[in-house]
Every structure is written in C-alpha cells, then in structure tokens.
Design a protein around this motif. Structure first.
Motif, PDB file in Angstrom:
ATOM      1  N   ASP A 112       0.844  -1.196   0.000  1.00 59.13           N
ATOM      2  CA  ASP A 112       0.000   0.000   0.000  1.00 59.13           C
ATOM      3  C   ASP A 112       0.878   1.245   0.000  1.00 59.13           C
ATOM      4  O   ASP A 112       1.296   1.722   1.059  1.00 59.13           O
ATOM      5  N   ASP A 114       0.083   4.298  -0.523  1.00 58.89           N
ATOM      6  CA  ASP A 114      -0.542   5.434   0.159  1.00 58.89           C
ATOM      7  C   ASP A 114      -0.194   5.439   1.637  1.00 58.89           C
ATOM      8  O   ASP A 114       0.124   6.488   2.215  1.00 58.89           O
ATOM      9  N   THR A 346      -6.758  11.615  -0.826  1.00 58.89           N
ATOM     10  CA  THR A 346      -6.364  10.214  -0.952  1.00 58.89           C
ATOM     11  C   THR A 346      -7.549   9.282  -0.723  1.00 58.89           C
ATOM     12  O   THR A 346      -7.719   8.280  -1.433  1.00 58.89           O
ATOM     13  N   ARG A 349      -9.710   9.190  -3.782  1.00 56.34           N
ATOM     14  CA  ARG A 349      -9.035   8.493  -4.872  1.00 56.34           C
ATOM     15  C   ARG A 349      -9.057   6.980  -4.645  1.00 56.34           C
ATOM     16  O   ARG A 349      -9.248   6.200  -5.590  1.00 56.34           O
ATOM     17  N   ARG A 350      -8.878   6.552  -3.409  1.00 57.56           N
ATOM     18  CA  ARG A 350      -8.918   5.127  -3.108  1.00 57.56           C
ATOM     19  C   ARG A 350     -10.324   4.561  -3.327  1.00 57.56           C
ATOM     20  O   ARG A 350     -10.481   3.436  -3.800  1.00 57.56           O
ATOM     21  N   ALA A 353     -10.787   4.084  -6.978  1.00 57.29           N
ATOM     22  CA  ALA A 353     -10.043   2.903  -7.424  1.00 57.29           C
ATOM     23  C   ALA A 353     -10.797   1.632  -7.063  1.00 57.29           C
ATOM     24  O   ALA A 353     -10.805   0.656  -7.831  1.00 57.29           O
ATOM     25  N   GLN A 354     -11.449   1.635  -5.903  1.00 59.12           N
ATOM     26  CA  GLN A 354     -12.215   0.451  -5.524  1.00 59.12           C
ATOM     27  C   GLN A 354     -13.428   0.276  -6.437  1.00 59.12           C
ATOM     28  O   GLN A 354     -13.758  -0.855  -6.824  1.00 59.12           O
ATOM     29  N   LYS A 356     -13.563   1.040  -9.511  1.00 62.75           N
ATOM     30  CA  LYS A 356     -13.034   0.505 -10.761  1.00 62.75           C
ATOM     31  C   LYS A 356     -12.741  -0.991 -10.644  1.00 62.75           C
ATOM     32  O   LYS A 356     -13.076  -1.775 -11.546  1.00 62.75           O
ATOM     33  N   GLU A 357     -12.138  -1.394  -9.528  1.00 67.05           N
ATOM     34  CA  GLU A 357     -11.811  -2.803  -9.340  1.00 67.05           C
ATOM     35  C   GLU A 357     -13.073  -3.649  -9.201  1.00 67.05           C
ATOM     36  O   GLU A 357     -13.170  -4.750  -9.765  1.00 67.05           O
TER      37      GLU A 357
END
Length: 449
Positions: A112, A114, A346, A349-350, A353-354, A356-357
């Motif tokens: 990680d 971050d 942050t 952004r996380r 990203a989740q 997207k996953e």
C-alpha cells in the motif's frame, strides 16, 4: 462460565480437531449458545486429561472456523448461531484449494504505497503525539473532515452532530444501546450478521420486514409501526446481502411513514459512496428522523476501523452520553491517517479505485456465472444468487466441497420468512484470476431456481 465438557470419541483424529468438532456440534445442537463462555484452557485440559497446548490449539481451530472469539483477560466465548457456526467447518481440502468468498471486504493489494507515503510524511513530533490519548482538538479536526465526507451523500452534519467509533460495527452497537426502550427493532428480512449480533448483545428482538426488488415494502413497514415499532434499522443502498438499492420514491414513502408514526430510523450506509448514482441518503430526506451510520473500512481501506454516527438535533443528548465511551476505543493513529486522507483527496481516490476494481470483478461475474439467477451492481462488493426455498444449505455445502466458501441466507435471516439464496463476496478473492476460478466452480454446480 459454561461448564461444558465435550465427550471425545475414540478415533485416530488429533485431539485438538476432535475438540473443535465437538464445539461445532454443541453449537448446532443448542448445547452451546452465542455468548456462552467456555472453560479456560487449563481447566478444560485438566477435565479432559490433555495438555494445555492441545486445548489452546483446539480453541484456535474453533476460532478459525468462526465458532469462537475471545479477548485476553476476558475468556473465550461462543460467537455464532448454528447456521453461522456450521458455515466454516470445512473438513476436507478440495482439489485446487479453497477460495473464501464469504468475507465482505474490499479488494486488498499486497502493498500500500498510500500508507507508506503517509507514514513517511509524519515528523517525529507528530508520531509522538499519536502515542498519547487523542485530545479534544484532534477529534474536532477529524470530525470536521468527516462532516465534509458525508456531504457526498447529501448528509448535512456538523462536527457537533457526529460521533466517532472504532468501526461501523461499533457504531451500530452503540446506536442500538442508546435506545433502551426499543425492545423490538424493525429491519429487512435479510440483514448483515453484525446487526443480528448487536441485537443479541442488547437483548433486542428483530422484526423482519418483507422486501421486493426495491427494498422494504411500505405496507410491511406501516404494519410494524401500527404494531408499536418505534425504532428501525434500514440499509437502503447496496443492501447486504441482496445488493438492492432502494429507489428515491420508495425512500420518500418510507420516510413519510416514519414521520406519521414517529419512528426513528438508523440508516446503515457503509456502501453508500460506492454506487456512483445512488439516491440521496435517508438522512438527507428526513434529517430529523434518521441516525446516519457509515464508516471507512468498506470504502477506503478494510483496516481503517473508523465508524461514524450522525445524530438529528433532537438526539444530541443521547450522543453526548456516549461520546466519551466510544472515543476510548478509537486509535489516534487511524484517526490521524483518516483525517489526512480525507483532507488531501487520498480517501476519495482510493474509493474511486475500488469502484473501478469492483466493476472489473462484476464483469468477471457476468462472464462466468452465465444464466444463474444472480443479481448485483457494478460497484457492489457482493452478489446475491437466488435459490429455490430450502436450497441454500445444499448449495453452500456443494460449494464448500468444490472449494468455494459462500454464505447462505440463513446467516442473514432476521425472521422466519425470507428469500433463499447465497451471498458471494467479490472483493474477498485475492485477485481476479482467483475470483474467476471460484465463480467457474460455482457455475458448475447449477443453482437455477
């Protein structure tokens, strides 16, 4: 302490496994119940005539199967009801290994950056402060960041309206504890197990409300209100386990009923920000009527155990009664990290990203589950596979034999009448290839209604 001593059969099985099996059998037969305290390691060893290390190993195995939990200095306790305890007892390792899709957790990377960056940026003075109790100013700064965070769900709550807890489950437990007169709580007919655990802890009955494809039926809610219910727990966005997101009209209808009957609603919204186009939170539609509950572990990082309650103005006295008690459990390091991440972008952004996953994993589900009767949304961390009445137990067992752990409807049931199916957690797989493997194994089992 429950003076329970297992009767161990004569066999070649290692003693620690025999003890763990006996614990599971006792739970399923009702001889051990949730909350029962087991004998100490030494006492049970003396009673059985085995080494203390054997009992310690047995308790660890029983905890791995999620029969037991414990805390240093407090003892070892039974966690699950029969259906929950039986779920994780996998006696033979299937070919290809076991892929556990039971835990509803976000996808986690091996490293990680971050976190590494945030820790490097802390100067020595900041690190020293994090080893002390958090001050009132630290909490206020954190809650100011949380206030802006929940605005993303159209929830207007200032720092003075917010209570920080050690995770969303702690927040739910706290919320229920603050309403001691509510002996019965209305909720969906299927609910996440943490709500059932909190209700058991505080000796509250759950009043199951029938659902359809849009969530709780208004007629069921009004019937419960007419019967005297004055507290409800709703999960209207990416409902766990069914994945349902309640539409705006249904939300408004339920809030109108709550106003009519003077019912307070605890809104569990830990997945609310994952759905990009989710309707406004119930707390935005009826701010005087809803205690809003959210957290960061399902959206930002699973180890960021911070939960929040936003109280209506009329409930602030209850919040003040609880704020010192809840803050004792909160890690200053976690709070400081969350503050930094919410302020510098942050955290958002996380979360993106989740999303997207999870969308990528949803596409894998569409590819591998074929025409099975499942439902889910691109940003939902779990799927719901509908099965014929009584079919979830057999499907769960067949899945376990195939090396995939899923969760049957009985674990989520809050009443006698509930839809049957299993929950499949997409984020639990270590990577997309493991998820594809697991879903292919499930598809081979059938399961069409």
């Amino acid at each position: 302490m429950t003076m329970w001593v297992p009767q161990l059969p004569a066999s070649d099985q290692p003693a620690y496994l025999a003890i763990a099996d006996a614990i599971g059998d006792a739970i399923r037969l009702g001889h051990l119940r949730p909350g029962d305290q087991l004998p100490t390691h030494r006492l049970l060893a003396d009673l059985l005539g085995v080494n203390v290390s054997t009992v310690s190993r047995a308790y660890r195995e029983a905890a791995r199967r999620r029969y037991l939990g414990g805390e240093v200095g407090r003892g070892t306790y039974v966690l699950g009801v029969a259906s929950e305890a039986a779920l994780f007892a996998l006696h033979q390792k299937p070919l290809g290994g076991v892929i556990d899709l039971s835990a509803n957790i976000p996808p986690v990377a091996a490293s990680d950056p971050d976190l590494e960056t945030a820790l490097r940026r802390l100067d020595s003075g900041a690190v020293a402060r994090l080893l002390h109790y958090p001050g009132a100013g630290d909490t206020l700064v954190h809650l100011d960041a949380v206030s802006r965070w929940v605005k993303r769900r159209s929830v207007e709550a200032g720092p003075e309206d917010l209570l920080v807890c050690a995770g969303a489950q702690h927040a739910m437990d706290t919320a229920i504890s603050l309403f001691p007169d509510a002996e019965e709580i209305a909720c969906e007919s299927l609910v996440y197990p943490g709500l059932k655990a909190a209700a058991r802890h505080w000796k509250r009955r759950l009043h199951a409300l029938a659902m359809d494809g849009d969530g709780i039926l208004p007629s069921a809610f009004e019937g419960a209100c007419r019967a005297g219910i004055r507290l409800a727990v709703f999960s209207p966005t990416l409902h766990n386990p069914t994945t349902v997101t309640m539409g705006l009209d249904r939300r408004r209808t339920l809030m109108a009923i709550a106003r009519k009957w003077d019912v307070l609603v605890i809104e569990e919204d830990v997945y609310g920000l994952l759905r990009e186009d989710a309707p406004p939170a119930l707390a935005a539609l009826a701010p005087e009527r809803v205690v809003y509950l959210t957290g960061l572990s399902k959206t930002v990082a699973p180890g960021l155990r911070l939960g929040y309650l936003a109280f209506p103005p009329g409930q602030r006295a209850r919040m003040r009664d609880a704020e010192h008690h809840t803050s004792w459990y909160v890690s200053p390091l976690a709070m400081a990290l969350a503050t930094r991440w919410m302020e510098d972008g942050t955290a958002w952004r996380r979360l993106l990203a989740q999303r997207k996953e999870l969308a990528a994993r949803h596409r894998i589900a569409r590819e591998h589950l074929g025409d099975l009767a499942w439902r889910g949304e691109p940003h939902c961390p779990h799927l719901w596979l509908t099965l014929p009445p009584g079919g979830s137990a057999a499907f769960t067992q067949a899945a376990a034999a195939a090396g995939v752990v899923v969760v049957p409807a009985g674990v989520f049931a809050s009443g006698r009448q509930n839809p049957d199916g299993v929950r499949i957690s997409l984020g639990a797989a270590t990577d997309r290839a493991a998820l594809a493997d697991a879903l292919s194994r499930l598809a081979s089992l059938g399961g069409r209604p």
